[in-house]
Motif scaffolding. Structure first.
Motif, mmCIF file in Angstrom:
data_model
loop_
_atom_site.group_PDB
_atom_site.id
_atom_site.type_symbol
_atom_site.label_atom_id
_atom_site.label_comp_id
_atom_site.label_asym_id
_atom_site.label_seq_id
_atom_site.Cartn_x
_atom_site.Cartn_y
_atom_site.Cartn_z
ATOM 1 N N GLN A 197 0.827 -1.207 0.000
ATOM 2 C CA GLN A 197 0.000 0.000 0.000
ATOM 3 C C GLN A 197 0.862 1.258 0.000
ATOM 4 O O GLN A 197 0.528 2.244 -0.663
ATOM 5 N N LYS A 198 1.971 1.225 0.738
ATOM 6 C CA LYS A 198 2.867 2.385 0.767
ATOM 7 C C LYS A 198 3.455 2.630 -0.626
ATOM 8 O O LYS A 198 3.578 3.777 -1.077
ATOM 9 N N LYS A 199 3.812 1.561 -1.322
ATOM 10 C CA LYS A 199 4.344 1.717 -2.670
ATOM 11 C C LYS A 199 3.285 2.273 -3.623
ATOM 12 O O LYS A 199 3.580 3.140 -4.461
ATOM 13 N N ILE A 200 2.059 1.784 -3.472
ATOM 14 C CA ILE A 200 0.971 2.287 -4.310
ATOM 15 C C ILE A 200 0.756 3.779 -4.058
ATOM 16 O O ILE A 200 0.607 4.575 -5.002
ATOM 17 N N LEU A 201 0.757 4.165 -2.789
ATOM 18 C CA LEU A 201 0.572 5.579 -2.460
ATOM 19 C C LEU A 201 1.675 6.440 -3.057
ATOM 20 O O LEU A 201 1.423 7.536 -3.556
ATOM 21 N N SER A 202 2.896 5.949 -2.997
ATOM 22 C CA SER A 202 4.015 6.703 -3.564
ATOM 23 C C SER A 202 3.835 6.902 -5.061
ATOM 24 O O SER A 202 4.144 7.966 -5.604
ATOM 25 N N LEU A 203 3.313 5.880 -5.734
ATOM 26 C CA LEU A 203 3.096 5.976 -7.176
ATOM 27 C C LEU A 203 1.923 6.889 -7.520
ATOM 28 O O LEU A 203 1.958 7.621 -8.518
ATOM 29 N N LEU A 204 0.885 6.864 -6.682
ATOM 30 C CA LEU A 204 -0.326 7.633 -6.975
ATOM 31 C C LEU A 204 -0.318 9.025 -6.357
ATOM 32 O O LEU A 204 -1.260 9.796 -6.557
ATOM 33 N N ALA A 205 0.722 9.356 -5.610
ATOM 34 C CA ALA A 205 0.754 10.619 -4.872
ATOM 35 C C ALA A 205 0.612 11.836 -5.774
ATOM 36 O O ALA A 205 0.175 12.900 -5.333
ATOM 37 N N HIS B 62 -2.895 6.026 -13.085
ATOM 38 C CA HIS B 62 -1.905 4.975 -13.310
ATOM 39 C C HIS B 62 -2.664 3.673 -13.540
ATOM 40 O O HIS B 62 -3.571 3.340 -12.775
ATOM 41 N N SER B 63 -2.302 2.977 -14.605
ATOM 42 C CA SER B 63 -3.042 1.770 -14.959
ATOM 43 C C SER B 63 -2.812 0.662 -13.939
ATOM 44 O O SER B 63 -1.772 0.603 -13.251
ATOM 45 N N GLY B 64 -3.792 -0.243 -13.857
ATOM 46 C CA GLY B 64 -3.656 -1.393 -12.981
ATOM 47 C C GLY B 64 -2.474 -2.254 -13.380
ATOM 48 O O GLY B 64 -1.776 -2.808 -12.524
ATOM 49 N N ALA B 65 -2.228 -2.356 -14.713
ATOM 50 C CA ALA B 65 -1.096 -3.156 -15.183
ATOM 51 C C ALA B 65 0.228 -2.543 -14.721
ATOM 52 O O ALA B 65 1.149 -3.259 -14.311
ATOM 53 N N GLU B 66 0.345 -1.206 -14.768
ATOM 54 C CA GLU B 66 1.563 -0.530 -14.312
ATOM 55 C C GLU B 66 1.801 -0.781 -12.832
ATOM 56 O O GLU B 66 2.924 -1.110 -12.409
ATOM 57 N N LEU B 67 0.750 -0.623 -12.038
ATOM 58 C CA LEU B 67 0.883 -0.813 -10.597
ATOM 59 C C LEU B 67 1.231 -2.259 -10.264
ATOM 60 O O LEU B 67 2.077 -2.532 -9.408
ATOM 61 N N ALA B 68 0.592 -3.198 -10.971
ATOM 62 C CA ALA B 68 0.848 -4.623 -10.724
ATOM 63 C C ALA B 68 2.293 -4.977 -11.063
ATOM 64 O O ALA B 68 2.947 -5.749 -10.348
ATOM 65 N N GLU B 69 2.810 -4.392 -12.142
ATOM 66 C CA GLU B 69 4.184 -4.690 -12.545
ATOM 67 C C GLU B 69 5.187 -4.168 -11.519
ATOM 68 O O GLU B 69 6.140 -4.865 -11.153
ATOM 69 N N VAL B 70 4.960 -2.948 -11.058
ATOM 70 C CA VAL B 70 5.888 -2.368 -10.085
ATOM 71 C C VAL B 70 5.874 -3.151 -8.780
ATOM 72 O O VAL B 70 6.920 -3.401 -8.172
ATOM 73 N N LEU B 71 4.684 -3.598 -8.374
ATOM 74 C CA LEU B 71 4.559 -4.305 -7.101
ATOM 75 C C LEU B 71 4.872 -5.791 -7.215
ATOM 76 O O LEU B 71 5.101 -6.467 -6.211
ATOM 77 N N GLY B 72 4.837 -6.300 -8.444
ATOM 78 C CA GLY B 72 5.070 -7.728 -8.634
ATOM 79 C C GLY B 72 3.919 -8.578 -8.162
ATOM 80 O O GLY B 72 4.116 -9.692 -7.645
ATOM 81 N N VAL B 73 2.684 -8.063 -8.333
ATOM 82 C CA VAL B 73 1.488 -8.800 -7.918
ATOM 83 C C VAL B 73 0.474 -8.766 -9.057
ATOM 84 O O VAL B 73 0.699 -8.141 -10.101
ATOM 85 N N SER B 74 -0.644 -9.433 -8.846
ATOM 86 C CA SER B 74 -1.696 -9.446 -9.861
ATOM 87 C C SER B 74 -2.508 -8.156 -9.806
ATOM 88 O O SER B 74 -2.469 -7.423 -8.804
ATOM 89 N N ARG B 75 -3.260 -7.891 -10.870
ATOM 90 C CA ARG B 75 -4.095 -6.691 -10.897
ATOM 91 C C ARG B 75 -5.203 -6.776 -9.857
ATOM 92 O O ARG B 75 -5.604 -5.756 -9.289
ATOM 93 N N SER B 76 -5.701 -7.985 -9.607
ATOM 94 C CA SER B 76 -6.730 -8.129 -8.573
ATOM 95 C C SER B 76 -6.162 -7.821 -7.189
ATOM 96 O O SER B 76 -6.851 -7.260 -6.326
ATOM 97 N N ALA B 77 -4.878 -8.149 -6.974
ATOM 98 C CA ALA B 77 -4.230 -7.829 -5.692
ATOM 99 C C ALA B 77 -4.087 -6.324 -5.532
ATOM 100 O O ALA B 77 -4.227 -5.794 -4.422
ATOM 101 N N VAL B 78 -3.798 -5.629 -6.652
ATOM 102 C CA VAL B 78 -3.721 -4.165 -6.610
ATOM 103 C C VAL B 78 -5.067 -3.594 -6.189
ATOM 104 O O VAL B 78 -5.146 -2.691 -5.341
ATOM 105 N N TRP B 79 -6.136 -4.122 -6.758
ATOM 106 C CA TRP B 79 -7.493 -3.652 -6.442
ATOM 107 C C TRP B 79 -7.789 -3.837 -4.953
ATOM 108 O O TRP B 79 -8.340 -2.946 -4.300
#
Length: 331
Positions: free
Chosen positions: A7-15, A20-37
């Motif tokens: 969540q901290k990484k997501i916040l840093s990206l969305l700050a 930002h696309s779900g695919a971009e966030l998933a790639e940076v975090l190394g998780v699935s798009r559903s996990a990002v959601w």
């Protein structure tokens, strides 16, 4: 609920407040798009709402500026920066004051500074909870040790109030004032509060943990539980952006200036300035001490920092403590 590393990484990206696309966030975090959601939905409970738009992705409902120690220190002058023994930034904590009080009992040195993105048990005056969503406001405490006992620093909160107004004026905020004994107000609405907790020997060494809560951005839905008129710097500044790290740095700089010299100067060095910033002098008000109520017109403070009130019989009363309720409806 603790904020996760993801969540901290997501916040840093969305700050930045951009999509930002779900695919971009998933790639940076190394998780699935559903996990990002799922991680984004978890942020809602922290007071960080987001929007999702098909074909665009996710963005926060507003940009946020997360606290950064290096950026904060950049706004302190060299002399005051040297007075900081430690600077901690917590994603979530019960209370910055409680945390530093605990460290003080373990002999932590003067200049220990604690900030938080969010508090779960922030303390206001008379046990009130201090409400603040994640990453939005200033939640700050500083530990300082004194040599001559609590009585020697009894008026410290008034001098700290002066320091807060000085910092705000350095940032171009000139609509803020002081409400005795330890509140920051603007046009009849609470902007912030000071809470100083002191412990130690009556005539010997003691320490003070100076806590400050200051509203930078407080959404209406989060403020529903607040039982008094409130405002934030965003409203006072008319939407002009105020850097959160710059604000924190300016506040710490001015607070340290007071803390390092107060034992030598006392309130006398700040008395005229406090009176200049007094936003209730001349107002009709009530002072409550327990079940007792005293009505009259406020006439500022005396040399000891006691609140002065003249009643209907022209008697001048001085109050060392109490809760002040004013009557005028500000625009």
């Amino acid at each position: 609920m603790l904020i996760s590393d993801s969540q901290k990484k997501i916040l840093s990206l969305l700050a930045d407040g951009e999509f930002h696309s779900g695919a971009e966030l998933a790639e940076v975090l190394g998780v699935s798009r559903s996990a990002v959601w799922k991680q984004l939905n978890g942020l809602e409970s922290l007071g960080v709402p987001h929007a999702a738009v098909s074909g665009k992705g996710y963005r926060l409902s507003r940009p946020i500026e997360l606290l950064d120690g290096a950026k904060i220190l950049d706004h302190l002058d060299e002399q005051h920066r040297a007075k900081i023994s430690s600077l901690e930034i917590h994603d979530q904590i019960d209370s910055t004051n409680t945390y530093l009080s605990s460290l003080a009992r373990q002999n932590a040195p003067s200049g220990s500074v604690c900030l938080a993105e969010r508090q779960t048990a922030g303390k206001g005056r008379r046990g009130r909870q201090w409400i603040s969503p994640y990453g939005s406001n200033i939640l700050l405490s500083i530990l300082w040790r004194f040599q001559h006992g609590p009585a020697a620093i009894s008026a410290l909160s008034l001098a700290i109030g002066v320091a807060v107004i000085r910092a705000l004026r350095r940032l171009g905020i000139d609509k803020a004032g002081l409400k005795w004994p330890n509140d920051i107000y603007s046009e009849g609405k609470k902007l912030g509060g000071i809470l100083i907790e002191v412990a130690g020997e009556n005539e010997g060494p003691c320490y003070a943990v100076t806590g400050l809560g200051l509203n930078l951005f407080l959404p209406e839905e989060e403020a529903g539980a607040i039982d008094q008129p409130w405002t934030d710097l965003g409203r006072i500044a008319g939407g002009r952006p105020i850097g959160r790290n710059q604000l924190a740095g300016e506040l710490i700089d001015q607070l340290l200036k007071v803390l390092t010299g107060f034992e030598q100067t006392g309130l006398a060095a700040y008395l005229d300035e406090w009176r200049e910033y007094d936003c209730l002098c001349g107002e009709s008000a009530s002072v409550f001490i327990g079940a007792q109520q005293f009505d009259g017109t406020l006439e500022g403070i005396d040399a000891q920092g006691f609140l002065l009130m003249r009643d209907a019989d022209d008697r001048l009363r001085a109050f060392a403590s109490g809760e002040v309720s004013f009557r005028r409806a500000f625009p």
